[in-house]
Enzyme design. Structure first.
Site, mmCIF file in Angstrom:
data_model
loop_
_atom_site.group_PDB
_atom_site.id
_atom_site.type_symbol
_atom_site.label_atom_id
_atom_site.label_comp_id
_atom_site.label_asym_id
_atom_site.label_seq_id
_atom_site.Cartn_x
_atom_site.Cartn_y
_atom_site.Cartn_z
ATOM 1 N N ARG A 94 0.848 -1.189 0.000
ATOM 2 C CA ARG A 94 0.000 0.000 0.000
ATOM 3 C C ARG A 94 0.889 1.247 0.000
ATOM 4 N NH1 ARG A 94 -4.970 1.716 -1.470
ATOM 5 N NH2 ARG A 94 -6.162 2.705 0.197
ATOM 6 N N THR A 367 -8.621 0.504 -10.696
ATOM 7 C CA THR A 367 -7.988 -0.580 -9.933
ATOM 8 C C THR A 367 -8.080 -1.882 -10.730
ATOM 9 O OG1 THR A 367 -8.485 0.540 -7.882
ATOM 10 C CG2 THR A 367 -8.147 -1.807 -7.649
ATOM 11 N N ASN A 387 -6.052 3.997 -7.603
ATOM 12 C CA ASN A 387 -7.309 4.585 -7.155
ATOM 13 C C ASN A 387 -8.218 4.960 -8.319
ATOM 14 O OD1 ASN A 387 -9.136 5.050 -5.163
ATOM 15 N ND2 ASN A 387 -8.506 7.140 -4.771
ATOM 16 N N GLU A 406 -4.214 7.969 -4.361
ATOM 17 C CA GLU A 406 -4.652 7.138 -3.233
ATOM 18 C C GLU A 406 -4.810 7.954 -1.942
ATOM 19 O OE1 GLU A 406 -5.967 3.674 -3.884
ATOM 20 O OE2 GLU A 406 -4.006 3.622 -4.836
ATOM 21 N N ASP A 409 -8.079 8.087 -0.234
ATOM 22 C CA ASP A 409 -8.597 6.998 0.599
ATOM 23 C C ASP A 409 -8.440 7.286 2.092
ATOM 24 O OD1 ASP A 409 -9.661 5.430 -1.363
ATOM 25 O OD2 ASP A 409 -7.984 4.032 -1.497
ATOM 26 N N SER A 440 -7.855 0.899 2.963
ATOM 27 C CA SER A 440 -8.259 0.397 1.648
ATOM 28 C C SER A 440 -9.478 -0.511 1.784
ATOM 29 C CB SER A 440 -7.092 -0.398 1.060
ATOM 30 O OG SER A 440 -7.478 -1.037 -0.136
ATOM 31 N N SER A 441 -10.113 -0.789 0.648
ATOM 32 C CA SER A 441 -11.181 -1.797 0.620
ATOM 33 C C SER A 441 -10.767 -3.011 -0.205
ATOM 34 C CB SER A 441 -12.453 -1.203 0.014
ATOM 35 O OG SER A 441 -12.889 -0.101 0.763
ATOM 36 N N GLY A 460 -13.259 -1.907 -7.573
ATOM 37 C CA GLY A 460 -14.612 -1.353 -7.390
ATOM 38 C C GLY A 460 -14.760 -0.466 -6.172
HETATM 39 O O1 DON Z 1 -7.890 0.948 -1.896
HETATM 40 C C1 DON Z 1 -9.057 1.162 -2.192
HETATM 41 O O2 DON Z 1 -9.995 0.773 -1.535
HETATM 42 C C2 DON Z 1 -9.363 1.967 -3.439
HETATM 43 N N1 DON Z 1 -8.256 2.811 -3.755
HETATM 44 C C3 DON Z 1 -9.687 1.034 -4.570
HETATM 45 C C4 DON Z 1 -10.127 1.790 -5.776
HETATM 46 C C5 DON Z 1 -10.897 0.999 -6.751
HETATM 47 O O3 DON Z 1 -11.128 -0.171 -6.607
HETATM 48 C C6 DON Z 1 -11.417 1.728 -7.933
HETATM 49 N N2 DON Z 1 -12.173 0.842 -8.787
HETATM 50 N N3 DON Z 1 -13.143 1.027 -9.391
#
Ligand code: DON
Length: 558
Positions: A94, A367, A387, A406, A409, A440-441, A460
């Protein structure tokens, strides 16, 4: 005493189980969001590389051919299973907040969030983790040098790849931003316009940067000439990077979150991704119910109520546990989940504002993911990101490295939603701090029964966790790889207090049932996610893989 026939039965079962444990897939599988990345992984596997070598090749190729999704200027999480050692580990790559970052960096004098600053341009970029992850994977787990595993990516950077419909769609989404930076526009646009399909995107500087990483390793990126260009370029355009941000960057090996759902073992992302904890909490709440005898509406209602509560906890408690105290053990305890389940009414939706912690909160693709399994049974589930599509939009001149955004986030201010509508509670465990990793997710995950294994994940944003959840429930009820990636999706994230759903997710009856229970329904304008799944059925001795029909990816067995 056990009778003799019963004894034989148990012995046979034991033999069968240990045979399954020792079994090997015998073939390789790769599923990724781009055919060229899948082929790159298979090329390395065919040349004798293992799943970890293939992961290096796939990640680096995605960084080139899906520039809107992930990249050398981004970060991510690689979940690994080492078959020989029977060990799972998460490589946390990350991004980190620059050392000159601070909690108020996106606020104006009145303490309001300045829109855009955490999403566009150099100030939005965290310190990239992917170059360090590639080296770590290659050195500690791989069997091949980076010069070999990065070769396909370098080739695609220098020779170019073809623009597709998906590329055009995502470019459209950030067109003004891409036009703002001439370096970026020159690479990703055609005379400042969205290129036609078939147009070749050539990334000569990125090819040279990858060459440097291939020959010098991560230090070729984080130290020396290239690092100097990255820092100077970023700062000349308003950034706050220092050379020590880069030289100090390290990937961290973490123990994955492990949980159990009705006999299925789940191995998934630990902090600083919220994915594992939120996914496990939802499943743990659902274990308190018999889900088999419900109408579609009742079934969806319970899942939504579990999602609501797990995402509330995300807002309240979750952040980088190297910087803030997070009660992980308590959150993962079945007693805690039973308490959350006890607050669910089966006849009525709970308004999110009625849950503790919501009072201070204002209402308010891209992503990538790939999955690999080699013939020995080694596995990689990796979700990687810059991101938003095309990240910050900014490339430090002469590097070809498109920087992430990022930093968005983090929660710039408690209660103020980020780009995915996610919020943090008033103590803000996800506040910006120098060197901290933003929450993050991303949820790369392994699902395991004695005789069946799945490797999965998806991009997503905030919806990643609920997509992985729905695929997990599908796998639990016997679903195969194709069914897991295809299943229509719905989502609730505590705030906004609504069920978002794909156009085909609910029939009229289910919609009515949910509305009568008090839910607000919001149909999403399009389908979402881009899931990549591999399933190994040990009993049937079958390996299968599927790439989300919503994307342009390729899943292949070899
Ligand atoms: O880390 C995360 O949760 C986000 N930066 C992920 C971004 C993402 O999945 C964008 N996709 N559509």
């Amino acid at each position: 005493m056990t009778s003799t026939p019963l004894k034989f039965f148990f012995i046979a079962l034991l033999i069968l189980n240990s045979a399954h444990a020792a079994a090997k897939p015998g073939k390789h599988a790769v599923a990724s969001a781009h055919p060229l990345a899948t082929e790159a992984g298979l090329e390395i596997l065919a040349a004798g590389g293992n799943a970890f070598d293939a992961a290096v090749a796939v990640a680096a190729t995605l960084a080139v051919v899906e520039p809107f999704g992930s990249g050398i200027g981004g970060g991510g999480f690689f979940l690994l299973h080492d078959a020989d050692k029977n060990k799972d580990v998460m490589i946390d790559a990350r991004e980190t907040a620059p050392l000159a970052a601070n909690e108020n960096m996106y606020l104006d004098d009145s303490g309001n969030v300045k829109p855009g600053l955490s999403k566009e341009g150099p100030l939005a970029a965290g310190i990239p983790g992917i170059p360090a992850a590639l080296q770590h994977l290659a050195k500690k787990y791989g069997s091949k040098p980076l010069t070999e595993t990065l070769a396909p990516a370098i080739r695609h950077a220098k020779e170019g790849f073809d623009v597709t419909e998906r590329y055009r769609f995502l470019t459209q989404y950030r067109l003004e931003l891409l036009r703002r930076y001439p370096e970026t526009a020159a690479i990703f646009l055609d005379k400042n316009e969205i290129p036609e399909t078939g147009y070749k995107i050539i990334q000569t500087d990125l090819g040279t940067t990858l060459d440097t990483i291939a020959t010098k390793g991560a230090k070729g990126f984080y130290k020396g000439e290239l690092a100097k260009k990255l820092v100077e370029g970023t700062n000349a355009a308003g950034g706050i990077w220092q050379s020590k941000d880069l030289s100090k960057y390290k990937v961290i090996e973490r123990s994955p979150v492990k949980s159990e759902y009705r006999g299925m073992e789940i191995t998934t992302a630990p902090l600083p991704s919220s994915g594992g904890i939120v996914l496990s909490t939802i499943l743990s709440i659902l274990q308190n119910y018999d889900l088999t005898k419900l109408s579609n509406g009742e079934y969806t209602h319970l899942i939504v109520e579990a999602m609501r509560r797990a995402y509330r906890d995300r807002a309240e408690y979750l952040g980088d546990s190297d910087f803030v105290e997070v009660p992980v053990k308590r959150l993962l305890s079945p007693y805690y989940a039973a308490g959350l389940a006890a607050g669910i009414r089966t006849d009525k939706a709970t308004p999110s504002t009625a849950l503790p912690g919501a009072a201070n909160i204002q209402a308010g693709s891209d992503t990538t993911h790939f999955s690999v399994m080699d013939k020995q049974g080694n596995r990689v589930a990796a979700t990687l990101s810059i991101n938003f599509p095309f990240g910050s939009g900014f490339i430090p001149p002469g590097t070809g490295v498109l920087l992430n955004n990022e930093m968005d986030d983090f929660a710039a201010k408690p209660g103020v939603p980020n780009g995915y509508g996610l919020v943090a509670g008033k103590d803000n465990p996800n506040a910006i701090q120098p060197g901290k990793r933003m929450l993050s997710s991303m949820t790369p995950t392994f699902l395991e029964y004695k005789d069946r294994v799945a490797v999965l994940g998806t991009p997503g944003g905030s919806r990643i966790i609920t997509m992985v959840l729905l695929a997990t429930l599908n796998f639990h009820s016997g679903g195969n790889a194709t069914q897991m990636v295809s299943r229509p999706r719905f989502h609730h994230q505590f705030l906004p207090d609504q069920i978002g759903y794909e156009p085909k997710a609910f029939n009229q009856n289910t919609k009515l049932e949910l509305q009568l229970l008090g839910h607000k329904l919001v149909e999403s304008s399009r389908e979402y996610g881009n899931m990549q799944v591999i399933v190994w059925d040990k009993k049937q001795k079958a390996l299968s893989a599927a790439s989300d029909p919503r994307g342009e990816g390729l899943a292949k067995i070899q």
